[in-house]
Write an enzyme that holds these catalytic residues in place. Structure first.
Site, short mmCIF file in Angstrom:
data_model
loop_
_atom_site.label_atom_id
_atom_site.label_comp_id
_atom_site.label_asym_id
_atom_site.label_seq_id
_atom_site.Cartn_x
_atom_site.Cartn_y
_atom_site.Cartn_z
N LYS A 194 23.12 -23.39 -8.61
CA LYS A 194 24.11 -22.39 -9.00
C LYS A 194 23.68 -21.05 -8.42
CE LYS A 194 26.42 -20.19 -12.86
NZ LYS A 194 26.64 -20.15 -14.31
N LYS A 247 27.43 -24.97 -7.05
CA LYS A 247 28.41 -23.98 -7.48
C LYS A 247 28.09 -22.62 -6.89
CE LYS A 247 29.89 -21.73 -11.70
NZ LYS A 247 29.70 -21.58 -13.10
N TYR A 312 40.22 -25.28 -10.98
CA TYR A 312 41.37 -24.74 -11.71
C TYR A 312 42.67 -25.27 -11.11
CZ TYR A 312 37.62 -21.94 -13.48
OH TYR A 312 36.43 -21.58 -14.05
C1 PBG Z 1 28.05 -18.83 -17.00
C2 PBG Z 1 29.11 -19.44 -16.16
C3 PBG Z 1 29.78 -18.79 -15.11
C4 PBG Z 1 30.71 -19.70 -14.61
C5 PBG Z 1 30.60 -20.88 -15.36
N1 PBG Z 1 29.58 -20.70 -16.30
C6 PBG Z 1 29.67 -17.41 -14.61
C7 PBG Z 1 28.38 -16.80 -14.44
O1 PBG Z 1 27.37 -17.45 -14.14
O2 PBG Z 1 28.32 -15.58 -14.57
C8 PBG Z 1 31.65 -19.39 -13.48
C9 PBG Z 1 32.79 -20.29 -13.27
C10 PBG Z 1 33.85 -19.74 -12.38
O3 PBG Z 1 33.71 -18.67 -11.76
O4 PBG Z 1 34.88 -20.40 -12.28
N2 PBG Z 1 27.25 -19.65 -17.72
#
Ligand code: PBG
Length: 325
Positions: A194, A247, A312
């Site tokens: 991530k 991600k 989405y």
């Molecule tokens: C945070 C989390 C995030 C997303 C999913 N879980 C944002 C972040 O890390 O600040 C982002 C998902 C998206 O942008 O669609 N635990």
């Protein structure tokens, strides 16, 4: 010319015969946003056509998704600011709106796959995924909270627990707690690679969960790195992950490919909020064809090696598939 690649493109039927990658609504997970109250369908400005639902309207939404063949959902909660604290204590309170909703959803639709989110940010007054002390995000102290959240979610009926926090050691920590409590059948989808990404902006609008101070660079990965993703993948695998996730997806197709080629676990990719918003914004301007762009993007993520895509676009894609079948 002995080789004329265009021969294999000469008709729709032949093009389909040689098509290497196909995409199905069965590959998709639909992220959903839950908010407090009843009868609510709140618009999220930076995510056209995506809403924050209260539990009652969310149940209707899930029913309508099932009609088009979407059966897997990742649920994220939006809580009022007053309920948040520095330890995200609400996260493992079994009476909180999120856990109540998970129970109700699984009771109403036992056959669906419910994926729950483990991280502090929706519950944290600091807007970080871990506990903050003097500006530092504490790792091992956060694990305890994540473990308690994961257990509470399993007790509420989650099928897959998805830790999105990026603390070290959390997959193993959660696996041990689940197993100790006889939840050996609850899966873990690890947010393995991530990245600290600008593409999460609209999601943070949706949940009011942006970090109040600083950024997430001491725990989320540097967008410049792919070899480091292999370290994360090896750890998550050894710690018992059932899925490895990358991600965001689009700027990280090479990371998806690398993990796909080096692991036998199913690879998931999260086509995140900013990637969705870009397409919607351009389509609204008439600059891009929404449906064609959506299909091409999802296909490219699958081609790179993701078996599962959180997106989405899930409901929209499934609806389009139904209409064109
Ligand atoms: C945070 C989390 C995030 C997303 C999913 N879980 C944002 C972040 O890390 O600040 C982002 C998902 C998206 O942008 O669609 N635990």
């Amino acid at each position: 010319m002995l080789q004329r690649p265009r021969r294999n493109r000469k008709s729709q039927v032949i093009r389909e015969l040689v098509q290497e990658t196909t995409l199905s609504e069965k590959d998709l997970i639909f992220p959903l946003f839950l908010t407090e109250g009843t009868n609510k369908v709140e618009v999220i400005k930076s995510m056209p056509n995506i809403f924050r639902f209260s539990l009652d309207t969310l149940l209707d939404e899930i029913a309508s998704c099932q009609k088009v063949g979407i059966h897997s959902f990742a649920l994220f909660p939006h809580f009022r600011e007053e309920l948040k604290d520095s330890r995200g204590s609400l996260g493992w309170d079994s009476t909180n709106m999120y856990l109540k909703a998970v129970r109700k959803i699984k009771e109403t639709f036992p056959a669906i796959c419910m994926i729950t989110d483990v991280a502090l940010d929706p519950y944290s007054s600091d807007g970080h995924d871990g506990i903050v002390k003097d500006g530092e995000i504490l790792n091992d102290e956060t694990l305890e909270v994540l473990g308690a959240m994961a257990l509470a979610q399993a007790q509420a009926g989650a099928d897959i627990i998805a830790p999105s926090d990026m603390m070290d050691g959390r997959v193993g920590y959660i696996r041990r707690i689940l197993d100790k409590n006889n939840f050996t059948n609850v899966s873990i989808m690890a947010y393995t690679a991530k990245y600290a990404s600008a593409f999460y902006g609209p999601f943070r609008d949706a949940l009011d969960s942006a970090p109040r101070h600083g950024d997430k660079k001491t725990y989320q990965m540097n967008p410049a790195n792919v070899r480091e993703a292999c370290i994360e993948a090896a750890l998550d695998t050894a710690e018992g992950a059932d899925f490895l996730m990358v991600k965001p997806a689009l700027s990280y197709l090479d990371v998806i490919k690398t993990l796909h080629d080096s692991s036998n676990l199913p690879i998931a990719a999260y086509n995140v909020s900013g990637e969705y918003a870009m397409v919607k914004a351009a389509a609204q301007q008439g600059w891009l064809d929404n449906d064609k762009t959506m299909c091409e993007i999802l296909l490219s993520i699958k081609r790179a090696g993701a078996k599962v895509i959180l997106t989405y676009f899930a409901k929209e894609f499934a609806t389009l598939q139904m209409r064109t079948k």
